[in-house]
Design a protein around this motif. Structure first.
Motif, PDB file in Angstrom:
ATOM      1  N   PRO A  14       0.737  -1.347  -0.051  1.00 35.57           N
ATOM      2  CA  PRO A  14       0.002   0.041  -0.124  1.00 35.57           C
ATOM      3  C   PRO A  14       0.818   1.237  -0.115  1.00 35.57           C
ATOM      4  N   ILE A  15       0.311   2.339  -0.592  1.00 41.05           N
ATOM      5  CA  ILE A  15       1.122   3.573  -0.528  1.00 41.05           C
ATOM      6  C   ILE A  15       0.790   4.283   0.517  1.00 41.05           C
ATOM      7  N   LEU A  16      -0.680   4.417   0.850  1.00 40.96           N
ATOM      8  CA  LEU A  16      -1.167   5.273   1.840  1.00 40.96           C
ATOM      9  C   LEU A  16      -1.148   4.180   3.223  1.00 40.96           C
ATOM     10  N   LYS A  17      -1.166   5.001   4.449  1.00 42.32           N
ATOM     11  CA  LYS A  17      -1.320   4.302   5.754  1.00 42.32           C
ATOM     12  C   LYS A  17      -2.732   4.299   5.832  1.00 42.32           C
ATOM     13  N   GLN A  18      -3.489   2.984   6.023  1.00 43.87           N
ATOM     14  CA  GLN A  18      -4.837   3.342   6.405  1.00 43.87           C
ATOM     15  C   GLN A  18      -5.282   3.813   7.698  1.00 43.87           C
ATOM     16  N   PRO A  19      -6.256   4.245   7.825  1.00 47.10           N
ATOM     17  CA  PRO A  19      -6.842   4.945   9.091  1.00 47.10           C
ATOM     18  C   PRO A  19      -7.005   4.172   9.972  1.00 47.10           C
ATOM     19  N   THR A  20      -6.641   4.449  11.181  1.00 49.70           N
ATOM     20  CA  THR A  20      -6.594   3.487  12.451  1.00 49.70           C
ATOM     21  C   THR A  20      -8.126   3.675  13.160  1.00 49.70           C
ATOM     22  N   TRP A  21      -8.907   4.238  12.553  1.00 49.73           N
ATOM     23  CA  TRP A  21     -10.226   4.196  13.054  1.00 49.73           C
ATOM     24  C   TRP A  21     -10.934   2.901  13.119  1.00 49.73           C
ATOM     25  N   LYS A  22     -11.755   2.385  14.147  1.00 46.65           N
ATOM     26  CA  LYS A  22     -12.236   1.364  14.569  1.00 46.65           C
ATOM     27  C   LYS A  22     -13.700   1.102  13.898  1.00 46.65           C
ATOM     28  N   THR A  23     -13.974  -0.195  13.736  1.00 49.93           N
ATOM     29  CA  THR A  23     -15.169  -0.659  13.093  1.00 49.93           C
ATOM     30  C   THR A  23     -15.958  -1.668  14.318  1.00 49.93           C
ATOM     31  N   PRO A  24     -17.104  -1.355  14.817  1.00 56.94           N
ATOM     32  CA  PRO A  24     -18.034  -0.340  14.267  1.00 56.94           C
ATOM     33  C   PRO A  24     -18.091   0.949  14.758  1.00 56.94           C
ATOM     34  N   ASP A  25     -17.094   1.278  15.707  1.00 55.96           N
ATOM     35  CA  ASP A  25     -17.241   2.691  16.301  1.00 55.96           C
ATOM     36  C   ASP A  25     -17.438   3.626  15.488  1.00 55.96           C
ATOM     37  N   VAL A  26     -16.680   4.138  14.611  1.00 59.67           N
ATOM     38  CA  VAL A  26     -16.595   5.099  13.694  1.00 59.67           C
ATOM     39  C   VAL A  26     -17.750   5.107  12.647  1.00 59.67           C
ATOM     40  N   PRO A  27     -18.096   3.992  11.822  1.00 52.33           N
ATOM     41  CA  PRO A  27     -19.377   4.070  11.200  1.00 52.33           C
ATOM     42  C   PRO A  27     -20.603   4.335  12.130  1.00 52.33           C
ATOM     43  N   LEU A  28     -20.847   3.937  13.361  1.00 54.20           N
ATOM     44  CA  LEU A  28     -21.985   4.135  14.292  1.00 54.20           C
ATOM     45  C   LEU A  28     -21.853   5.535  14.750  1.00 54.20           C
ATOM     46  N   TYR A  29     -20.695   6.216  14.825  1.00 51.40           N
ATOM     47  CA  TYR A  29     -20.790   7.669  15.184  1.00 51.40           C
ATOM     48  C   TYR A  29     -21.010   8.517  13.961  1.00 51.40           C
ATOM     49  N   LEU A  30     -20.696   8.223  12.820  1.00 50.43           N
ATOM     50  CA  LEU A  30     -21.182   8.874  11.503  1.00 50.43           C
ATOM     51  C   LEU A  30     -22.805   8.903  11.315  1.00 50.43           C
ATOM     52  N   PHE A  31     -23.220   7.584  11.774  1.00 53.03           N
ATOM     53  CA  PHE A  31     -24.787   7.468  11.700  1.00 53.03           C
ATOM     54  C   PHE A  31     -25.750   8.351  12.778  1.00 53.03           C
ATOM     55  N   LEU A  32     -24.935   8.055  14.053  1.00 49.01           N
ATOM     56  CA  LEU A  32     -25.674   8.629  15.368  1.00 49.01           C
ATOM     57  C   LEU A  32     -25.562  10.159  15.133  1.00 49.01           C
ATOM     58  N   GLY A  33     -24.619  10.671  14.853  1.00 46.11           N
ATOM     59  CA  GLY A  33     -24.468  12.255  14.696  1.00 46.11           C
ATOM     60  C   GLY A  33     -25.648  12.831  13.703  1.00 46.11           C
ATOM     61  N   GLY A  34     -25.546  12.205  12.520  1.00 50.59           N
ATOM     62  CA  GLY A  34     -26.514  12.568  11.639  1.00 50.59           C
ATOM     63  C   GLY A  34     -28.105  12.422  12.085  1.00 50.59           C
ATOM     64  N   LEU A  35     -28.149  11.224  12.699  1.00 44.32           N
ATOM     65  CA  LEU A  35     -29.635  11.180  13.318  1.00 44.32           C
ATOM     66  C   LEU A  35     -29.907  11.897  14.501  1.00 44.32           C
ATOM     67  N   ALA A  36     -28.949  12.098  15.142  1.00 42.68           N
ATOM     68  CA  ALA A  36     -29.354  13.100  16.523  1.00 42.68           C
ATOM     69  C   ALA A  36     -29.442  14.699  15.973  1.00 42.68           C
ATOM     70  N   GLY A  37     -28.537  15.104  15.025  1.00 41.52           N
ATOM     71  CA  GLY A  37     -28.539  16.430  14.558  1.00 41.52           C
ATOM     72  C   GLY A  37     -29.857  16.635  13.713  1.00 41.52           C
ATOM     73  N   CYS A  38     -30.403  15.739  12.874  1.00 42.83           N
ATOM     74  CA  CYS A  38     -31.366  16.124  12.342  1.00 42.83           C
ATOM     75  C   CYS A  38     -32.653  15.805  13.088  1.00 42.83           C
ATOM     76  N   SER A  39     -32.691  15.074  13.984  1.00 44.18           N
ATOM     77  CA  SER A  39     -33.848  14.901  15.187  1.00 44.18           C
ATOM     78  C   SER A  39     -34.064  16.347  15.862  1.00 44.18           C
ATOM     79  N   ALA A  40     -32.810  16.997  16.241  1.00 39.96           N
ATOM     80  CA  ALA A  40     -33.130  18.040  17.040  1.00 39.96           C
ATOM     81  C   ALA A  40     -33.495  19.157  15.929  1.00 39.96           C
ATOM     82  N   LEU A  41     -33.428  19.344  14.584  1.00 40.64           N
ATOM     83  CA  LEU A  41     -34.103  20.319  13.758  1.00 40.64           C
ATOM     84  C   LEU A  41     -35.771  19.657  13.534  1.00 40.64           C
ATOM     85  N   LEU A  42     -36.067  18.425  13.654  1.00 40.71           N
ATOM     86  CA  LEU A  42     -37.419  17.889  13.873  1.00 40.71           C
ATOM     87  C   LEU A  42     -38.166  18.066  15.043  1.00 40.71           C
ATOM     88  N   ALA A  43     -37.278  18.263  15.992  1.00 43.67           N
ATOM     89  CA  ALA A  43     -38.091  18.339  17.299  1.00 43.67           C
ATOM     90  C   ALA A  43     -38.416  19.971  17.365  1.00 43.67           C
TER      91      ALA A  43
END
Length: 299
Positions: A14-43
């Protein structure tokens, strides 16, 4: 005829060093942030239009999503104090630093608004806290797109213009879908509209990513391809159910809402896995660079 040469890196490394972000921590964080932010608008919209059940569900979703997302982020960082250390200095050029200063006040505002909603205490302060959460909601839902795009990972960086729309649309359909599952149909009209609008934005932006040539390949093949295809099909199914019967049938509204939430989750995991795959395979780094250089020379 000389066959076209196949790209190979030095010993296939590989040429690039892969991100050290963990699965499922980071994908869940991406999902939950979107859910929370838009829920606040909806509320906040529900509070303004007199829909108490929708407001209650969305307030709790915003606070719960922010809390769970913070847990996922801290778990990925490894130690809680690392998150606190990020709050010592604001670095405008760092999406992670800016994101920390979005997540912290959003969590405080959304938590206070949800607590006031559940207990009935300090309703005016709770409403002010809800308005504050709504202000920070859109940045929370989309800053993670800048976070992943501001890297050398080809599949993420090349999609830096589209990812904020994908993340924002995905968060909107998740928030709307969750509310559709938990709120009576007579109060869920704003949730249906949010879910439909988010689905349309996400599908259009994701299609633009798929047109980006070689760097879009990780989104079409392997596990990321299956996840993105599943998300796209589920979004289409959820939208069709919502349009045809979402405001008449409670059962179908729940089904459509669950489909939206599942589609949003699959999108975040698909984008994350596509980025990791593009970092592992050096052709996604070198071949586009060569193409750009050739275009400059020929131009």
């Amino acid at each position: 005829m000389v066959p076209e040469p196949e790209f190979e890196s030095y010993y296939g490394r590989p040429i690039l060093k892969q991100p050290t972000w963990k699965t499922p921590d980071v994908p869940l964080y991406l999902f939950l942030g979107g859910l929370a932010g838009c829920s606040a608008l909806l509320a906040e919209g529900a509070a303004a239009t007199g829909r108490p059940e929708l407001e209650r569900v969305a307030r709790i979703a915003a606070a719960s999503g922010a809390a769970a997302g913070t847990v996922a982020l801290v778990h990925d960082l490894g130690r809680p104090e690392r998150f606190l250390m990020m709050l010592r200095v604001l670095k405008p050029t760092s999406p992670l630093s800016v994101g920390s200063f979005i997540l912290a006040p959003f969590s405080a505002f959304s938590g206070a608004a949800a607590a006031s909603q559940l207990t009935g205490w300090f309703p005016r302060l709770g409403r002010l806290a809800g308005a504050g959460a709504a202000v920070f909601g859109p940045p929370l839902a989309t800053y993670t797109a800048a976070l992943v795009a501001n890297t050398a990972v080809p599949a993420w960086h090349e999609a830096h213009r589209e990812l904020p729309f994908v993340f924002g649309g995905s968060g909107a359909q998740a928030a709307g879908g969750l509310a559709m599952m938990l709120v009576p149909v007579d109060q869920a009209a704003p949730a249906r509209r949010m879910a439909l609008a988010g689905a349309a934005v996400e599908i259009l932006a994701a299609e633009r990513i798929l047109q980006k040539g070689l760097v879009a390949e990780p989104y079409r093949i392997g596990l990321p391809g299956r996840l993105m295809t599943t998300a796209r099909n589920a979004t289409a199914v959820g939208s069709a159910i919502t349009l045809l019967a979402g405001k008449r049938s409670r059962l179908l509204a729940v089904l459509a809402g669950a489909t939206y939430v599942g589609a949003s989750l699959a999108t975040r995991f698909g984008i994350f896995e596509a980025g990791m795959e593009s970092a592992r395979d050096p052709k996604y780094t070198v071949v586009p660079q060569r193409d750009r250089k050739q275009d400059k020379l020929s131009g």
